[in-house]
Enzyme design. Structure first.
Site, PDB file in Angstrom:
ATOM      1  N   HIS A 307     -23.972 -17.102  18.850  1.00  0.00           N
ATOM      2  CA  HIS A 307     -23.630 -18.199  18.887  1.00  0.00           C
ATOM      3  C   HIS A 307     -24.416 -19.386  20.101  1.00  0.00           C
ATOM      4  O   HIS A 307     -24.929 -18.460  20.968  1.00  0.00           O
ATOM      5  CB  HIS A 307     -21.981 -19.244  19.579  1.00  0.00           C
ATOM      6  CG  HIS A 307     -21.639 -20.033  18.640  1.00  0.00           C
ATOM      7  ND1 HIS A 307     -21.977 -20.945  19.416  1.00  0.00           N
ATOM      8  CD2 HIS A 307     -20.913 -20.952  17.989  1.00  0.00           C
ATOM      9  CE1 HIS A 307     -21.729 -22.615  18.815  1.00  0.00           C
ATOM     10  NE2 HIS A 307     -20.581 -21.649  17.483  1.00  0.00           N
ATOM     11  N   ASP A 364     -16.295 -17.255  13.452  1.00  0.00           N
ATOM     12  CA  ASP A 364     -15.849 -16.896  11.720  1.00  0.00           C
ATOM     13  C   ASP A 364     -15.536 -15.630  11.830  1.00  0.00           C
ATOM     14  O   ASP A 364     -15.533 -13.968  10.307  1.00  0.00           O
ATOM     15  CB  ASP A 364     -17.334 -16.875  11.499  1.00  0.00           C
ATOM     16  CG  ASP A 364     -17.643 -18.746  10.592  1.00  0.00           C
ATOM     17  OD1 ASP A 364     -16.172 -18.944  10.259  1.00  0.00           O
ATOM     18  OD2 ASP A 364     -18.401 -18.749  11.133  1.00  0.00           O
TER      19      ASP A 364
HETATM   20  N1  CMC Z   1     -26.462  -9.746  15.018  1.00  0.00           N
HETATM   21  C1  CMC Z   1     -27.737  -8.836  16.028  1.00  0.00           C
HETATM   22  N2  CMC Z   1     -28.612  -9.846  16.795  1.00  0.00           N
HETATM   23  C2  CMC Z   1     -28.042 -11.189  16.874  1.00  0.00           C
HETATM   24  C3  CMC Z   1     -27.597 -11.573  16.609  1.00  0.00           C
HETATM   25  C4  CMC Z   1     -26.685 -10.995  15.496  1.00  0.00           C
HETATM   26  N3  CMC Z   1     -25.641 -11.950  14.765  1.00  0.00           N
HETATM   27  N4  CMC Z   1     -27.812 -13.028  17.197  1.00  0.00           N
HETATM   28  C5  CMC Z   1     -28.304 -13.055  17.360  1.00  0.00           C
HETATM   29  N5  CMC Z   1     -28.503 -11.570  17.572  1.00  0.00           N
HETATM   30  C6  CMC Z   1     -30.462 -11.436  18.850  1.00  0.00           C
HETATM   31  C7  CMC Z   1     -31.271 -12.073  17.919  1.00  0.00           C
HETATM   32  O1  CMC Z   1     -32.712 -11.300  17.313  1.00  0.00           O
HETATM   33  C8  CMC Z   1     -32.274 -12.487  19.007  1.00  0.00           C
HETATM   34  O2  CMC Z   1     -32.562 -11.151  19.325  1.00  0.00           O
HETATM   35  P1  CMC Z   1     -34.345 -11.395  20.277  1.00  0.00           P
HETATM   36  O3  CMC Z   1     -33.830 -11.983  21.674  1.00  0.00           O
HETATM   37  O4  CMC Z   1     -34.301  -9.939  20.824  1.00  0.00           O
HETATM   38  O5  CMC Z   1     -35.596 -12.251  19.968  1.00  0.00           O
HETATM   39  C9  CMC Z   1     -31.069 -13.155  20.201  1.00  0.00           C
HETATM   40  O6  CMC Z   1     -29.882 -12.527  20.031  1.00  0.00           O
HETATM   41  C10 CMC Z   1     -31.155 -14.499  20.137  1.00  0.00           C
HETATM   42  O7  CMC Z   1     -30.578 -14.967  18.414  1.00  0.00           O
HETATM   43  P2  CMC Z   1     -31.272 -16.266  18.044  1.00  0.00           P
HETATM   44  O8  CMC Z   1     -31.673 -16.040  16.186  1.00  0.00           O
HETATM   45  O9  CMC Z   1     -32.090 -16.778  18.570  1.00  0.00           O
HETATM   46  O10 CMC Z   1     -29.780 -17.343  18.440  1.00  0.00           O
HETATM   47  P3  CMC Z   1     -29.403 -18.517  17.687  1.00  0.00           P
HETATM   48  O11 CMC Z   1     -28.704 -19.829  19.045  1.00  0.00           O
HETATM   49  O12 CMC Z   1     -30.587 -19.219  17.442  1.00  0.00           O
HETATM   50  O13 CMC Z   1     -29.031 -18.159  16.878  1.00  0.00           O
HETATM   51  C11 CMC Z   1     -27.028 -17.682  15.371  1.00  0.00           C
HETATM   52  C12 CMC Z   1     -27.467 -17.976  17.336  1.00  0.00           C
HETATM   53  C13 CMC Z   1     -25.389 -17.637  15.273  1.00  0.00           C
HETATM   54  C14 CMC Z   1     -27.822 -18.521  14.324  1.00  0.00           C
HETATM   55  C15 CMC Z   1     -27.080 -15.786  15.307  1.00  0.00           C
HETATM   56  O14 CMC Z   1     -26.740 -15.599  16.513  1.00  0.00           O
HETATM   57  C16 CMC Z   1     -26.631 -15.372  14.284  1.00  0.00           C
HETATM   58  O15 CMC Z   1     -27.707 -15.224  13.201  1.00  0.00           O
HETATM   59  N6  CMC Z   1     -25.284 -14.762  14.578  1.00  0.00           N
HETATM   60  C17 CMC Z   1     -24.711 -13.583  12.840  1.00  0.00           C
HETATM   61  C18 CMC Z   1     -24.376 -16.263  11.954  1.00  0.00           C
HETATM   62  C19 CMC Z   1     -23.230 -15.796  12.804  1.00  0.00           C
HETATM   63  O16 CMC Z   1     -21.937 -15.476  12.511  1.00  0.00           O
HETATM   64  N7  CMC Z   1     -22.990 -17.353  11.983  1.00  0.00           N
HETATM   65  C20 CMC Z   1     -21.909 -18.552  12.423  1.00  0.00           C
HETATM   66  C21 CMC Z   1     -22.059 -19.171  13.726  1.00  0.00           C
HETATM   67  S1  CMC Z   1     -20.361 -19.826  14.287  1.00  0.00           S
HETATM   68  C22 CMC Z   1     -19.682 -20.326  12.954  1.00  0.00           C
HETATM   69  C23 CMC Z   1     -20.284 -21.995  12.748  1.00  0.00           C
HETATM   70  O17 CMC Z   1     -20.405 -22.425  14.390  1.00  0.00           O
HETATM   71  O18 CMC Z   1     -21.647 -22.021  12.269  1.00  0.00           O
END
Ligand code: CMC
Length: 429
Positions: A307, A364
């Site tokens: 998140h 989710d």
């Molecule tokens: N699986 C594997 N690796 C992950 C995941 C995941 N679900 N989420 C983040 N990471 C890793 C990412 O690869 C990165 O690694 P590194 O630092 O080595 O490059 C690190 O963690 C930070 O990730 P980020 O993408 O920079 O983080 P963000 O804050 O931009 O993204 C997120 C947040 C929710 C989009 C992401 O965690 C994600 O894609 N999760 C899966 C989709 C999901 O479950 N979304 C629902 C969110 S909650 C409901 C809502 O409010 O929408």
């Protein structure tokens, strides 16, 4: 004493006030930055460090796992309030008195008809259309049947528009599902409560007497409350920014629905179940999928994990996990996917990759399991999220308009070609 931030660029110092929220959050107020520095801007893709507004609706502390609507803890609201009370709280700022709640509920019932011509628009969609696309289009189409922008200076006009959309949106959502399933559209029954009526409009069979199920409706109510607002997330920011151009409420909401659809946002609930199903079909080897999620050469992400704001735990996920177990138990359903989800969560929570990056199950991760138990088709999961988020979007839109926020218009740092002379088509190589 007020705090000041000092910025030094090429030996020149600039001072900016630091503002403090009621929960002691600090923010550097850079409104004067470009004027003071002669056009220097900030850059923050994904707005990871940027506050877009001051808001009195939802407080979230990602480190401590706190979520409060208008000062009330999400745990307490999920336990003690119903969805309509929470909607009123979010939109108008305080919990309604019994009289206010009754009026709100009756006013919503009064508006529950949707123009019959809306059915022609619904009919124009192929059955294969994704419900989120249909819902976004129908919400936009409502404007044609309710023309004229809302006079935001009039509390009464604002209230009327809010009641209208709260009333018609569940009808559109339910009709979207029934059309896809080839079922005749249901008009609901205004002797039922808001959530019961939604359930009836979705699930009532033409040849059967509809019987409300308390376990099912309580679970639905709780899920909607948990999704009702989450401050400046992608869809909410979309609603605010579209509304900031003075586009109307319904147009802003339609844009918010599209933003919610994506798998990184609300679409994750559908993606989670699809992922868990795939793991099941593949023999249930959780380790294999953990390894895929960690592999930087593999685009796979563990859906329902991570998140932007919560870096400790998502309080909504905690509530939903126990609700999922309770609902499945009460309904006597054994879903092997719940076991896979629990196994996956256990392994991921102990794995260094996830621990280091503070990746926890989010709202989710377990919600789809409950929706499935309640008979909601997988491609309707994100629509259920939208139904829950509706009051939050409305509250944020209303706040943005009442605070007279300026049109949203971020800056950029241009990295394209510099000035080039035009070359006539016959001379281009
Ligand atoms: N699986 C594997 N690796 C992950 C995941 C995941 N679900 N989420 C983040 N990471 C890793 C990412 O690869 C990165 O690694 P590194 O630092 O080595 O490059 C690190 O963690 C930070 O990730 P980020 O993408 O920079 O983080 P963000 O804050 O931009 O993204 C997120 C947040 C929710 C989009 C992401 O965690 C994600 O894609 N999760 C899966 C989709 C999901 O479950 N979304 C629902 C969110 S909650 C409901 C809502 O409010 O929408």
């Amino acid at each position: 004493m007020s705090k000041i931030a000092t910025l030094e660029i090429d030996g020149n110092k600039y001072e900016f006030p630091i503002i403090q929220g009621t929960e002691s959050e600090l923010g550097i107020d850079i409104k004067a930055l470009r004027g003071a520095t002669g056009g220097i801007t900030t850059i923050d893709p994904g707005y990871k460090n940027t506050g877009s507004c001051e808001s009195a609706i939802t407080f979230l502390d990602g480190e401590k796992g706190i979520l409060r609507y208008r000062g009330y803890a999400i745990e307490e609201l999920a336990e003690k309030a119903d969805f309509l009370e929470v909607a009123y709280l979010l939109i108008f700022g305080d919990l309604p008195t019994a009289v206010e709640l009754e009026k709100f509920s009756n006013d919503i019932k009064e508006e529950s008809h949707v123009d019959e011509d809306m059915k022609k628009i619904l009919d124009g969609f192929p059955k294969s259309a994704h419900p989120m696309g249909v819902l976004s289009s129908l919400t936009n189409a409502l404007i044609a049947f309710n023309p004229g922008s809302v006079d935001v200076a009039s509390e009464e006009a604002m209230y009327d528009a809010i009641v209208k959309i709260l009333s018609k949106f569940p009808v559109l959502a339910a009709w979207t599902m029934r059309k896809r399933q080839g079922l005749p559209l249901d008009y609901g029954n205004d002797s039922l409560g808001y959530v019961e009526n939604l359930h009836k409009m979705m699930f009532a069979r033409p040849n059967r007497t509809y019987r409300a199920n308390k376990i099912v409706n309580d679970a639905l109510d709780k899920l909607l409350i948990l999704h009702a607002d989450h401050e400046q997330n992608c869809s909410t920011s979309t609603v605010r920014i579209v509304g900031s151009s003075h586009a109307g409420l319904f147009a802003s909401l339609s844009a918010g629905i599209s933003a919610l659809w994506g798998p990184l946002h609300g679409g994750a609930n559908q993606a989670v179940i699809e992922m868990l199903e795939a793991i099941k079909r593949d023999g249930g080897d959780v380790g294999k999928y953990i390894a895929k999620a960690k592999d930087k050469n593999d685009p796979f992400r563990l859906m329902g994990f991570g998140h932007r704001v919560y870096k400790n735990f998502d309080p909504r996920a905690k509530i939903i996990k126990s609700a999922a177990e309770e609902v499945l138990g009460d309904l006597g359903i054994e879903d092997p996917v719940l076991d896979i989800a629990k196994k996956l969560a256990k392994v991921a929570l102990e794995d260094e990759y996830f621990v280091q990056r503070k990746l926890y199950p989010n709202v989710d991760f377990y919600s789809g399991i409950i929706y499935r138990a309640l008979g909601v088709p997988t491609d309707m999961f994100t629509v259920m999220f939208a139904l829950g988020r509706l009051p939050g979007w409305i509250a944020q839109w209303r706040e943005m308009r009442l605070r007279k926020e300026p049109i949203g218009r971020p800056r950029q740092i241009y990295i394209g070609e510099r000035n080039r002379p035009f070359v006539a088509v016959e001379k281009r190589k």
